[in-house]
Design a protein around this motif. Sequence first.
Motif, PDB file in Angstrom:
ATOM      1  N   ASN A   1     -41.704   1.521  21.539  1.00  0.00           N
ATOM      2  CA  ASN A   1     -42.766   1.253  22.484  1.00  0.00           C
ATOM      3  C   ASN A   1     -44.183   0.865  20.991  1.00  0.00           C
ATOM      4  OD1 ASN A   1     -44.385   0.988  24.425  1.00  0.00           O
ATOM      5  ND2 ASN A   1     -45.256   2.705  24.643  1.00  0.00           N
ATOM      6  N   LEU A   2     -44.317   0.286  20.662  1.00  0.00           N
ATOM      7  CA  LEU A   2     -45.450  -0.231  19.534  1.00  0.00           C
ATOM      8  C   LEU A   2     -46.041  -1.444  19.898  1.00  0.00           C
ATOM      9  CD1 LEU A   2     -44.079   0.679  15.850  1.00  0.00           C
ATOM     10  CD2 LEU A   2     -45.229   2.374  16.828  1.00  0.00           C
ATOM     11  N   ILE A   3     -47.704  -1.486  19.587  1.00  0.00           N
ATOM     12  CA  ILE A   3     -48.308  -2.566  19.752  1.00  0.00           C
ATOM     13  C   ILE A   3     -47.890  -3.576  18.646  1.00  0.00           C
ATOM     14  CG2 ILE A   3     -50.488  -3.499  20.348  1.00  0.00           C
ATOM     15  CD1 ILE A   3     -51.495  -0.581  21.060  1.00  0.00           C
ATOM     16  N   ASP A   4     -47.365  -4.752  19.099  1.00  0.00           N
ATOM     17  CA  ASP A   4     -47.102  -5.808  17.695  1.00  0.00           C
ATOM     18  C   ASP A   4     -48.102  -5.779  17.102  1.00  0.00           C
ATOM     19  OD1 ASP A   4     -47.053  -8.307  16.146  1.00  0.00           O
ATOM     20  OD2 ASP A   4     -45.519  -8.937  18.028  1.00  0.00           O
ATOM     21  N   GLU A   5     -47.939  -6.133  15.396  1.00  0.00           N
ATOM     22  CA  GLU A   5     -49.889  -6.291  14.737  1.00  0.00           C
ATOM     23  C   GLU A   5     -49.945  -7.006  14.928  1.00  0.00           C
ATOM     24  OE1 GLU A   5     -50.123  -4.465  10.669  1.00  0.00           O
ATOM     25  OE2 GLU A   5     -47.912  -4.500  11.069  1.00  0.00           O
TER      26      GLU A   5
ATOM     27  N   GLN B   1     -45.882 -11.173   6.037  1.00  0.00           N
ATOM     28  CA  GLN B   1     -46.529 -11.678   6.979  1.00  0.00           C
ATOM     29  C   GLN B   1     -47.744 -11.855   8.169  1.00  0.00           C
ATOM     30  OE1 GLN B   1     -43.466 -12.121  10.805  1.00  0.00           O
ATOM     31  NE2 GLN B   1     -44.958 -13.370  12.014  1.00  0.00           N
ATOM     32  N   ILE B   2     -48.123 -10.132   8.124  1.00  0.00           N
ATOM     33  CA  ILE B   2     -49.129 -10.241   8.806  1.00  0.00           C
ATOM     34  C   ILE B   2     -50.561 -10.211   7.249  1.00  0.00           C
ATOM     35  CG2 ILE B   2     -50.753  -7.871   9.555  1.00  0.00           C
ATOM     36  CD1 ILE B   2     -48.547  -9.699  11.491  1.00  0.00           C
ATOM     37  N   LYS B   3     -50.257  -9.801   5.896  1.00  0.00           N
ATOM     38  CA  LYS B   3     -51.260 -10.237   5.567  1.00  0.00           C
ATOM     39  C   LYS B   3     -51.536 -11.609   5.186  1.00  0.00           C
ATOM     40  CE  LYS B   3     -49.907  -6.667   2.250  1.00  0.00           C
ATOM     41  NZ  LYS B   3     -49.603  -6.381   0.228  1.00  0.00           N
ATOM     42  N   LYS B   4     -50.851 -13.148   5.173  1.00  0.00           N
ATOM     43  CA  LYS B   4     -51.237 -14.091   5.062  1.00  0.00           C
ATOM     44  C   LYS B   4     -52.248 -13.890   6.224  1.00  0.00           C
ATOM     45  CE  LYS B   4     -46.292 -15.731   3.131  1.00  0.00           C
ATOM     46  NZ  LYS B   4     -45.737 -17.142   3.589  1.00  0.00           N
ATOM     47  N   LEU B   5     -52.033 -13.321   7.690  1.00  0.00           N
ATOM     48  CA  LEU B   5     -53.057 -14.385   8.972  1.00  0.00           C
ATOM     49  C   LEU B   5     -54.254 -13.197   8.517  1.00  0.00           C
ATOM     50  CD1 LEU B   5     -50.968 -12.491  11.755  1.00  0.00           C
ATOM     51  CD2 LEU B   5     -50.924 -14.903  11.390  1.00  0.00           C
ATOM     52  N   TYR B   6     -53.774 -12.228   7.523  1.00  0.00           N
ATOM     53  CA  TYR B   6     -55.266 -11.493   7.254  1.00  0.00           C
ATOM     54  C   TYR B   6     -56.362 -12.463   6.353  1.00  0.00           C
ATOM     55  CZ  TYR B   6     -54.930  -6.856  10.029  1.00  0.00           C
ATOM     56  OH  TYR B   6     -54.350  -6.249  10.884  1.00  0.00           O
TER      57      TYR B   6
ATOM     58  N   SER C   1     -37.813  -7.042  14.700  1.00  0.00           N
ATOM     59  CA  SER C   1     -39.205  -6.350  14.695  1.00  0.00           C
ATOM     60  C   SER C   1     -39.427  -6.137  16.268  1.00  0.00           C
ATOM     61  CB  SER C   1     -40.202  -7.448  14.363  1.00  0.00           C
ATOM     62  OG  SER C   1     -39.881  -8.220  14.507  1.00  0.00           O
ATOM     63  N   SER C   2     -38.749  -6.725  16.926  1.00  0.00           N
ATOM     64  CA  SER C   2     -38.927  -6.985  18.510  1.00  0.00           C
ATOM     65  C   SER C   2     -37.829  -5.670  18.720  1.00  0.00           C
ATOM     66  CB  SER C   2     -38.087  -7.896  19.332  1.00  0.00           C
ATOM     67  OG  SER C   2     -36.801  -8.098  18.850  1.00  0.00           O
ATOM     68  N   ILE C   3     -37.152  -5.352  18.308  1.00  0.00           N
ATOM     69  CA  ILE C   3     -35.825  -3.965  19.131  1.00  0.00           C
ATOM     70  C   ILE C   3     -36.857  -2.733  18.824  1.00  0.00           C
ATOM     71  CG2 ILE C   3     -33.501  -2.378  18.213  1.00  0.00           C
ATOM     72  CD1 ILE C   3     -32.371  -5.267  17.971  1.00  0.00           C
TER      73      ILE C   3
ATOM     74  N   LEU D   1     -39.040  -2.815   9.237  1.00  0.00           N
ATOM     75  CA  LEU D   1     -39.098  -1.650   8.053  1.00  0.00           C
ATOM     76  C   LEU D   1     -40.332  -1.486   7.950  1.00  0.00           C
ATOM     77  CD1 LEU D   1     -36.804  -3.118   5.166  1.00  0.00           C
ATOM     78  CD2 LEU D   1     -36.838  -1.203   6.884  1.00  0.00           C
ATOM     79  N   THR D   2     -41.479  -2.183   7.860  1.00  0.00           N
ATOM     80  CA  THR D   2     -43.113  -2.163   7.695  1.00  0.00           C
ATOM     81  C   THR D   2     -43.449  -1.181   9.346  1.00  0.00           C
ATOM     82  OG1 THR D   2     -43.724  -4.170   7.226  1.00  0.00           O
ATOM     83  CG2 THR D   2     -45.393  -2.573   8.305  1.00  0.00           C
ATOM     84  N   TYR D   3     -42.820  -1.247  10.569  1.00  0.00           N
ATOM     85  CA  TYR D   3     -43.160  -0.747  11.463  1.00  0.00           C
ATOM     86  C   TYR D   3     -42.519   1.022  11.358  1.00  0.00           C
ATOM     87  CZ  TYR D   3     -44.676  -4.067  14.618  1.00  0.00           C
ATOM     88  OH  TYR D   3     -45.358  -5.569  15.513  1.00  0.00           O
ATOM     89  N   ILE D   4     -41.008   0.736  10.898  1.00  0.00           N
ATOM     90  CA  ILE D   4     -40.734   2.181  11.156  1.00  0.00           C
ATOM     91  C   ILE D   4     -41.273   2.804   9.983  1.00  0.00           C
ATOM     92  CG2 ILE D   4     -38.575   3.732  10.045  1.00  0.00           C
ATOM     93  CD1 ILE D   4     -37.058   0.946  10.666  1.00  0.00           C
ATOM     94  N   SER D   5     -41.836   3.156   8.551  1.00  0.00           N
ATOM     95  CA  SER D   5     -42.626   3.370   7.445  1.00  0.00           C
ATOM     96  C   SER D   5     -44.159   3.333   7.973  1.00  0.00           C
ATOM     97  CB  SER D   5     -42.251   1.604   6.317  1.00  0.00           C
ATOM     98  OG  SER D   5     -41.437   1.565   5.882  1.00  0.00           O
ATOM     99  N   LYS D   6     -44.775   2.584   8.828  1.00  0.00           N
ATOM    100  CA  LYS D   6     -46.262   3.272   9.286  1.00  0.00           C
ATOM    101  C   LYS D   6     -46.000   4.486  10.272  1.00  0.00           C
ATOM    102  CE  LYS D   6     -49.216   0.816   9.255  1.00  0.00           C
ATOM    103  NZ  LYS D   6     -50.252  -0.588  10.032  1.00  0.00           N
ATOM    104  N   LYS D   7     -45.155   3.796  11.187  1.00  0.00           N
ATOM    105  CA  LYS D   7     -45.085   5.291  11.819  1.00  0.00           C
ATOM    106  C   LYS D   7     -44.023   6.635  11.468  1.00  0.00           C
ATOM    107  CE  LYS D   7     -43.829   6.557  16.558  1.00  0.00           C
ATOM    108  NZ  LYS D   7     -45.713   6.997  17.257  1.00  0.00           N
ATOM    109  N   ALA D   8     -43.411   6.660  10.557  1.00  0.00           N
ATOM    110  CA  ALA D   8     -43.505   7.984   9.575  1.00  0.00           C
ATOM    111  C   ALA D   8     -44.755   8.147   9.062  1.00  0.00           C
ATOM    112  CB  ALA D   8     -42.607   7.047   8.315  1.00  0.00           C
ATOM    113  N   ASP D   9     -45.884   7.994   8.700  1.00  0.00           N
ATOM    114  CA  ASP D   9     -47.090   8.315   7.623  1.00  0.00           C
ATOM    115  C   ASP D   9     -46.859   9.045   6.375  1.00  0.00           C
ATOM    116  OD1 ASP D   9     -49.450   8.747   7.720  1.00  0.00           O
ATOM    117  OD2 ASP D   9     -49.908  10.454   9.425  1.00  0.00           O
TER     118      ASP D   9
END
Length: 230
Positions: A73-77, A140-145, A65-67, A34-42
């Motif tokens: 053709n996105l780069i994994d965060e 998940q990504i926020k925890k990494l940050y 997310s892999s699909i 959902l994050t990938y789609i939402s960010k791509k929509a800008d």
Amino acid sequence: CQRFDFRRIELNAIKNQLSKIAKDGDIVIDDQALTYISKKADGALRDAQSLFDQVVSFGGKIIDSSIVSEMLNLIDEEFYFRISDAILNKDFLEAFNISKIIYDNGWNYIDFMSELIEHFRNILTIILKEDSSFIESSEQIKKLYLEYNKTYSESDLLRILTYLTRVERELKISQNQKLLLEISLSHLIGLESTTTISSLIDNLQKGIFPEPPEKKKIINKPKNEDKKIN
């Protein structure tokens, strides 16, 4: 003719709307997708819904997310964390590994650099605020940050952001983007921390000088003299 400029919709608002659509359609989709789609929509909900429909047509009722990453053709965060880790570990080889992966996957170099700038901007917000409220991404990504808290200094991050912004401009006119990226990432990894530089200056002001490297002893071999025959 009238023009109306609407503000962009927040990422979480788009994610919530897509989540409702998925629930109504019995579609299982994870938070990162959902994050990938939402960010791509800008910030455009209509674009987000169009992308969502395309992803469903491509992946079916169960989407991860892999699909989404493969389809768009996105780069994994998580990929960008390899660079920030390489800077901390002074791993120069990683610059060439990363460049090869980008080249092999056919990812856009300018898009990569734009996302890398955002990545270090996110780290800067963690250092300044010590929470992830200014980061638009999945939990998940926020925890990494959050793990980067107190790893970089504010001045180091500002130097990195300034440098990457310049590289982004240079990439747009470069004839060999792969080579430029490898050189730029190597420079980035080799940047000395401001704390190291400040400590060195402070020691010099106190009259404490670093020990010079040991000179190699050169043994002068005597020249072979012609033997005299008596």
